[in-house]
Design a protein around this motif. Structure first.
Motif, PDB file in Angstrom:
ATOM      1  N   ARG A   7       6.917  14.901  -7.144  1.00  0.00           N
ATOM      2  CA  ARG A   7       7.638  15.665  -6.126  1.00  0.00           C
ATOM      3  C   ARG A   7       8.897  16.294  -6.716  1.00  0.00           C
ATOM      4  NH1 ARG A   7      10.264  13.435  -0.558  1.00  0.00           N
ATOM      5  NH2 ARG A   7      11.256  15.388   0.021  1.00  0.00           N
ATOM      6  N   VAL A   8       9.601  15.536  -7.537  1.00  0.00           N
ATOM      7  CA  VAL A   8      10.808  16.055  -8.188  1.00  0.00           C
ATOM      8  C   VAL A   8      10.448  17.246  -9.068  1.00  0.00           C
ATOM      9  CG1 VAL A   8      12.644  15.538  -9.841  1.00  0.00           C
ATOM     10  CG2 VAL A   8      12.032  13.862  -8.086  1.00  0.00           C
ATOM     11  N   ALA A   9       9.382  17.102  -9.864  1.00  0.00           N
ATOM     12  CA  ALA A   9       8.952  18.191 -10.744  1.00  0.00           C
ATOM     13  C   ALA A   9       8.560  19.409  -9.925  1.00  0.00           C
ATOM     14  CB  ALA A   9       7.795  17.746 -11.626  1.00  0.00           C
ATOM     15  N   GLY A  10       7.825  19.207  -8.831  1.00  0.00           N
ATOM     16  CA  GLY A  10       7.411  20.318  -7.975  1.00  0.00           C
ATOM     17  C   GLY A  10       8.601  21.037  -7.368  1.00  0.00           C
ATOM     18  N   GLU A  11       9.609  20.274  -6.943  1.00  0.00           N
ATOM     19  CA  GLU A  11      10.804  20.881  -6.368  1.00  0.00           C
ATOM     20  C   GLU A  11      11.583  21.663  -7.423  1.00  0.00           C
ATOM     21  OE1 GLU A  11      12.853  17.590  -4.600  1.00  0.00           O
ATOM     22  OE2 GLU A  11      11.484  17.506  -2.888  1.00  0.00           O
ATOM     23  N   GLN A  12      11.627  21.140  -8.654  1.00  0.00           N
ATOM     24  CA  GLN A  12      12.323  21.846  -9.733  1.00  0.00           C
ATOM     25  C   GLN A  12      11.607  23.152 -10.072  1.00  0.00           C
ATOM     26  OE1 GLN A  12      12.430  18.854 -12.778  1.00  0.00           O
ATOM     27  NE2 GLN A  12      14.465  18.154 -12.177  1.00  0.00           N
ATOM     28  N   ILE A  13      10.282  23.115 -10.108  1.00  0.00           N
ATOM     29  CA  ILE A  13       9.516  24.333 -10.397  1.00  0.00           C
ATOM     30  C   ILE A  13       9.749  25.359  -9.304  1.00  0.00           C
ATOM     31  CG2 ILE A  13       7.167  25.275 -10.531  1.00  0.00           C
ATOM     32  CD1 ILE A  13       6.427  22.639 -12.024  1.00  0.00           C
ATOM     33  N   ALA A  14       9.711  24.928  -8.043  1.00  0.00           N
ATOM     34  CA  ALA A  14       9.936  25.851  -6.930  1.00  0.00           C
ATOM     35  C   ALA A  14      11.342  26.451  -6.995  1.00  0.00           C
ATOM     36  CB  ALA A  14       9.731  25.126  -5.602  1.00  0.00           C
TER      37      ALA A  14
END
Length: 127
Positions: A7-14
């Protein structure tokens, strides 16, 4: 409470994508960006000598085949699947390759002359 790493990685990518689009929009207003949704180097490694890319967004799909053993050194064969259909102009933009076998950063701009369809640009990709 711990947040899962995915989730952290997904939020950073977004967040990074949002910042990139905001910066890009300052240079070419009125363009939507088509996302890279498939790259055979990542999604189908070992699939052959032709690199296949797919960009998609806003009801538009652009398929790009890159044949590194084609005519000359780097022949690009571009296959378009575009919606809405009709005449489309495609322009590639990017820097020169570094040397005869060098990589280059490229983006494709699609325009539909004489229509209300907004132009779109692909995400930048290293070829």
């Amino acid at each position: 409470m711990t947040v899962p790493p995915e989730r952290v990685a997904g939020e950073q990518i977004a967040r990074l994508r949002s910042l990139g689009c905001a910066a890009f929009g300052r240079h070419e207003r009125g363009l939507d960006v088509l996302d890279l949704v498939f790259d055979s180097i990542v999604d189908a490694p070992g699939a052959g000598d032709i690199r296949r890319l797919r960009f998609s967004g806003r009801g538009i799909t652009l398929d790009v085949d890159v044949d590194f053993h084609g005519a000359g050194h780097n022949a690009l064969t571009i296959e378009l699947r575009v919606s809405p259909s009709g005449p489309v102009m495609v322009e590639s933009r990017g820097g020169d390759a570094e040397g005869p076998a060098g990589a280059r950063l490229v983006s494709f701009l699609l325009r539909w002359p004489g229509t209300a369809q907004r132009p779109v640009r692909t995400a930048w990709i290293m070829l």
